[in-house]
Design a protein around this motif. Sequence first.
Motif, PDB file in Angstrom:
ATOM      1  N   GLY A   1       0.821  -1.204   0.000  1.00 55.08           N
ATOM      2  CA  GLY A   1       0.000   0.000   0.000  1.00 55.08           C
ATOM      3  C   GLY A   1       0.858   1.259   0.000  1.00 55.08           C
ATOM      4  O   GLY A   1       1.968   1.272   0.537  1.00 55.08           O
ATOM      5  N   GLU A   2       0.328   2.320  -0.594  1.00 53.77           N
ATOM      6  CA  GLU A   2       1.056   3.591  -0.679  1.00 53.77           C
ATOM      7  C   GLU A   2       0.868   4.339   0.640  1.00 53.77           C
ATOM      8  O   GLU A   2      -0.055   5.128   0.797  1.00 53.77           O
ATOM      9  CB  GLU A   2       0.548   4.384  -1.876  1.00 53.77           C
ATOM     10  CG  GLU A   2       0.807   3.659  -3.197  1.00 53.77           C
ATOM     11  CD  GLU A   2      -0.015   4.176  -4.358  1.00 53.77           C
ATOM     12  OE1 GLU A   2      -0.689   5.220  -4.201  1.00 53.77           O
ATOM     13  OE2 GLU A   2      -0.018   3.528  -5.419  1.00 53.77           O
ATOM     14  N   LEU A   3       1.766   4.116   1.574  1.00 57.48           N
ATOM     15  CA  LEU A   3       1.550   4.515   2.964  1.00 57.48           C
ATOM     16  C   LEU A   3       2.708   5.313   3.563  1.00 57.48           C
ATOM     17  O   LEU A   3       2.828   5.387   4.782  1.00 57.48           O
ATOM     18  CB  LEU A   3       1.326   3.252   3.826  1.00 57.48           C
ATOM     19  CG  LEU A   3       0.180   2.333   3.413  1.00 57.48           C
ATOM     20  CD1 LEU A   3       0.269   1.002   4.147  1.00 57.48           C
ATOM     21  CD2 LEU A   3      -1.173   3.000   3.676  1.00 57.48           C
ATOM     22  N   SER A   4       3.538   5.923   2.739  1.00 54.13           N
ATOM     23  CA  SER A   4       4.752   6.546   3.283  1.00 54.13           C
ATOM     24  C   SER A   4       4.892   8.035   3.025  1.00 54.13           C
ATOM     25  O   SER A   4       5.912   8.621   3.397  1.00 54.13           O
ATOM     26  CB  SER A   4       5.995   5.844   2.703  1.00 54.13           C
ATOM     27  OG  SER A   4       6.105   6.092   1.315  1.00 54.13           O
ATOM     28  N   ASN A   5       3.904   8.683   2.417  1.00 53.38           N
ATOM     29  CA  ASN A   5       4.074  10.104   2.102  1.00 53.38           C
ATOM     30  C   ASN A   5       4.253  10.976   3.335  1.00 53.38           C
ATOM     31  O   ASN A   5       4.870  12.049   3.264  1.00 53.38           O
ATOM     32  CB  ASN A   5       2.893  10.624   1.287  1.00 53.38           C
ATOM     33  CG  ASN A   5       2.992  10.272  -0.185  1.00 53.38           C
ATOM     34  OD1 ASN A   5       2.071   9.731  -0.756  1.00 53.38           O
ATOM     35  ND2 ASN A   5       4.129  10.565  -0.793  1.00 53.38           N
ATOM     36  N   PHE A   6       3.743  10.542   4.471  1.00 55.64           N
ATOM     37  CA  PHE A   6       3.891  11.338   5.688  1.00 55.64           C
ATOM     38  C   PHE A   6       5.347  11.483   6.114  1.00 55.64           C
ATOM     39  O   PHE A   6       5.686  12.381   6.898  1.00 55.64           O
ATOM     40  CB  PHE A   6       3.084  10.711   6.835  1.00 55.64           C
ATOM     41  CG  PHE A   6       3.640   9.415   7.349  1.00 55.64           C
ATOM     42  CD1 PHE A   6       4.601   9.408   8.352  1.00 55.64           C
ATOM     43  CD2 PHE A   6       3.195   8.201   6.848  1.00 55.64           C
ATOM     44  CE1 PHE A   6       5.125   8.216   8.838  1.00 55.64           C
ATOM     45  CE2 PHE A   6       3.700   7.002   7.324  1.00 55.64           C
ATOM     46  CZ  PHE A   6       4.674   7.006   8.320  1.00 55.64           C
ATOM     47  N   LEU A   7       6.232  10.633   5.587  1.00 55.88           N
ATOM     48  CA  LEU A   7       7.644  10.725   5.962  1.00 55.88           C
ATOM     49  C   LEU A   7       8.254  12.054   5.548  1.00 55.88           C
ATOM     50  O   LEU A   7       9.243  12.492   6.151  1.00 55.88           O
ATOM     51  CB  LEU A   7       8.433   9.579   5.311  1.00 55.88           C
ATOM     52  CG  LEU A   7       8.106   8.161   5.781  1.00 55.88           C
ATOM     53  CD1 LEU A   7       8.866   7.144   4.945  1.00 55.88           C
ATOM     54  CD2 LEU A   7       8.409   7.994   7.265  1.00 55.88           C
ATOM     55  N   ASP A   8       7.695  12.698   4.541  1.00 54.02           N
ATOM     56  CA  ASP A   8       8.242  13.964   4.052  1.00 54.02           C
ATOM     57  C   ASP A   8       7.644  15.183   4.751  1.00 54.02           C
ATOM     58  O   ASP A   8       8.027  16.314   4.455  1.00 54.02           O
ATOM     59  CB  ASP A   8       8.033  14.083   2.540  1.00 54.02           C
ATOM     60  CG  ASP A   8       8.908  13.124   1.762  1.00 54.02           C
ATOM     61  OD1 ASP A   8      10.032  12.859   2.212  1.00 54.02           O
ATOM     62  OD2 ASP A   8       8.458  12.623   0.715  1.00 54.02           O
ATOM     63  N   MET A   9       6.698  14.973   5.677  1.00 59.23           N
ATOM     64  CA  MET A   9       6.106  16.101   6.395  1.00 59.23           C
ATOM     65  C   MET A   9       6.987  16.508   7.571  1.00 59.23           C
ATOM     66  O   MET A   9       7.616  15.665   8.215  1.00 59.23           O
ATOM     67  CB  MET A   9       4.698  15.740   6.877  1.00 59.23           C
ATOM     68  CG  MET A   9       3.698  15.629   5.745  1.00 59.23           C
ATOM     69  SD  MET A   9       2.057  15.063   6.291  1.00 59.23           S
ATOM     70  CE  MET A   9       1.613  16.365   7.455  1.00 59.23           C
ATOM     71  N   ALA A  10       7.013  17.797   7.870  1.00 65.27           N
ATOM     72  CA  ALA A  10       7.864  18.311   8.948  1.00 65.27           C
ATOM     73  C   ALA A  10       7.361  17.898  10.323  1.00 65.27           C
ATOM     74  O   ALA A  10       8.134  17.836  11.279  1.00 65.27           O
ATOM     75  CB  ALA A  10       7.950  19.832   8.857  1.00 65.27           C
ATOM     76  N   ASP A  11       6.066  17.598  10.439  1.00 64.09           N
ATOM     77  CA  ASP A  11       5.486  17.205  11.723  1.00 64.09           C
ATOM     78  C   ASP A  11       4.134  16.581  11.432  1.00 64.09           C
ATOM     79  O   ASP A  11       3.759  16.380  10.271  1.00 64.09           O
ATOM     80  CB  ASP A  11       5.344  18.425  12.644  1.00 64.09           C
ATOM     81  CG  ASP A  11       5.358  18.061  14.137  1.00 64.09           C
ATOM     82  OD1 ASP A  11       5.012  16.919  14.464  1.00 64.09           O
ATOM     83  OD2 ASP A  11       5.726  18.922  14.946  1.00 64.09           O
ATOM     84  N   ASP A  12       3.376  16.265  12.479  1.00 66.18           N
ATOM     85  CA  ASP A  12       2.028  15.745  12.313  1.00 66.18           C
ATOM     86  C   ASP A  12       1.252  15.994  13.591  1.00 66.18           C
ATOM     87  O   ASP A  12       1.772  16.616  14.531  1.00 66.18           O
ATOM     88  CB  ASP A  12       2.042  14.258  11.941  1.00 66.18           C
ATOM     89  CG  ASP A  12       0.938  13.920  10.946  1.00 66.18           C
ATOM     90  OD1 ASP A  12      -0.235  13.964  11.361  1.00 66.18           O
ATOM     91  OD2 ASP A  12       1.243  13.638   9.776  1.00 66.18           O
ATOM     92  N   LEU A  13       0.013  15.493  13.654  1.00 64.92           N
ATOM     93  CA  LEU A  13      -0.860  15.809  14.778  1.00 64.92           C
ATOM     94  C   LEU A  13      -1.013  14.681  15.783  1.00 64.92           C
ATOM     95  O   LEU A  13      -1.650  14.878  16.818  1.00 64.92           O
ATOM     96  CB  LEU A  13      -2.259  16.197  14.258  1.00 64.92           C
ATOM     97  CG  LEU A  13      -2.344  17.408  13.322  1.00 64.92           C
ATOM     98  CD1 LEU A  13      -3.796  17.663  12.943  1.00 64.92           C
ATOM     99  CD2 LEU A  13      -1.736  18.644  13.970  1.00 64.92           C
ATOM    100  N   LEU A  14      -0.471  13.509  15.512  1.00 67.13           N
ATOM    101  CA  LEU A  14      -0.653  12.385  16.417  1.00 67.13           C
ATOM    102  C   LEU A  14       0.282  12.477  17.616  1.00 67.13           C
ATOM    103  O   LEU A  14       1.429  12.925  17.497  1.00 67.13           O
ATOM    104  CB  LEU A  14      -0.398  11.063  15.694  1.00 67.13           C
ATOM    105  CG  LEU A  14      -1.346  10.698  14.545  1.00 67.13           C
ATOM    106  CD1 LEU A  14      -1.006   9.312  14.015  1.00 67.13           C
ATOM    107  CD2 LEU A  14      -2.794  10.752  14.993  1.00 67.13           C
ATOM    108  N   THR A  15      -0.210  12.028  18.767  1.00 69.02           N
ATOM    109  CA  THR A  15       0.656  11.979  19.947  1.00 69.02           C
ATOM    110  C   THR A  15       1.720  10.905  19.805  1.00 69.02           C
ATOM    111  O   THR A  15       2.825  11.041  20.326  1.00 69.02           O
ATOM    112  CB  THR A  15      -0.165  11.696  21.219  1.00 69.02           C
ATOM    113  OG1 THR A  15      -0.881  10.458  21.032  1.00 69.02           O
ATOM    114  CG2 THR A  15      -1.149  12.817  21.493  1.00 69.02           C
ATOM    115  N   GLU A  16       1.379   9.843  19.097  1.00 66.62           N
ATOM    116  CA  GLU A  16       2.316   8.736  18.875  1.00 66.62           C
ATOM    117  C   GLU A  16       2.513   8.553  17.369  1.00 66.62           C
ATOM    118  O   GLU A  16       1.640   8.035  16.690  1.00 66.62           O
ATOM    119  CB  GLU A  16       1.778   7.447  19.493  1.00 66.62           C
ATOM    120  CG  GLU A  16       2.730   6.277  19.374  1.00 66.62           C
ATOM    121  CD  GLU A  16       2.133   4.995  19.940  1.00 66.62           C
ATOM    122  OE1 GLU A  16       2.717   3.926  19.703  1.00 66.62           O
ATOM    123  OE2 GLU A  16       1.074   5.070  20.598  1.00 66.62           O
TER     124      GLU A  16
END
Length: 367
Positions: free
Chosen positions: A319-334
């Motif tokens: 699955g195409e599940l890795s684009n978040f790796l290029d984000m500077a941050d995110d909203l999840l606690t974990e």
Amino acid sequence: MKITKVEAVPFAIPFRKSLTFASGEVHVADHVLVRVHTDEGLIGTAEAPPRPYTYGETQESIVAVIGKVFAPQITGLSALEREVIHARLDRTVGNPTAKAAIDMAVWDVIGQAAGMPVTELLGGWSDRMRVSHMVGFAPTEQMVAEAERVRDTYGITTFKVKVGRRPYRLDVEACRALRTALGDGVELYIDGNRGWSASESARALREMDDLDLDLAEELCPADDVLGRRWLVSQTRIPFVADESAPTPADVTRELLGGSATAISIKTARTGFTASTRVLNQCEAMGVEVVIGNQIDGQIGTLCAVAFGAAHRATTRRAGELSNFLDMADDLLTEPLVIESGTLRVREGIGLGLTIDSDKLAHFRLDR
């Protein structure tokens, strides 16, 4: 378990590295956090990523349609009345990611109420998926370096290569360099985002015939009906419909019309309910599927893996599940973690996610 409120919170998180492709370029995740509140204190959460060049939605339009149209229509309904909720959302045409986010947030509420993970409610096939990584437009040496870094760091061995540039030989050269550098043990497939004509696509595929490509996705325009049919009729690898098949009805037309032989399922545009219908269509017709990515953040990625891991057919391909790796941050606690080329479903009831209130306060745009 009555719905008491539907929130649509705009936020923006920059990408460390932009993703460039034939139909657009993304520098910032200007998404919308969608939360469905109930009278029992349960809160379901999902993410809506606007893609104006694909669906016509913007961050502002998602916030507006949820706040002014959808929220008033579904407030007071039980979260279990999913068919009623969808019937009311479908009174309004378009707005796929806004509808999908509400649907997934409702499923999150149902999972919490049942004390079960959503992925088990959906099917419970597995607790993880293999991950595919997108490689966007860049000089060839940079594309190769990125793929090698992702392989070595995360153990990912499936890569989706963005193509659709002119001249098309730029992309042929890049794909050939990737195959040479990564070797035969890596799966490669291409996605044109409608960038080439049918004839350009056919020439490019002929020149890449020896690269053992696994899939070809949306190489030419969706409205070039005859050109797509002609191209698919002579293509030996599965031809994936993505932007051309955003609804179950579109999936039927693409497959029966001979314009595709495989389908990309994106929970960001069809949620869990309509994605299940698309998957059932494809299974009934013997058609392969792949879990696609809407350049999702970690919330959207968590939703995608929850659905993909739930079904046998969607776990057959990475699955195409890795684009978040290029984000500077995110909203999840974990934060999500990719290990040995796989991403696990989050443990816990519902979707198992918790929003970091400090990060949300920092990145939200409405305060």
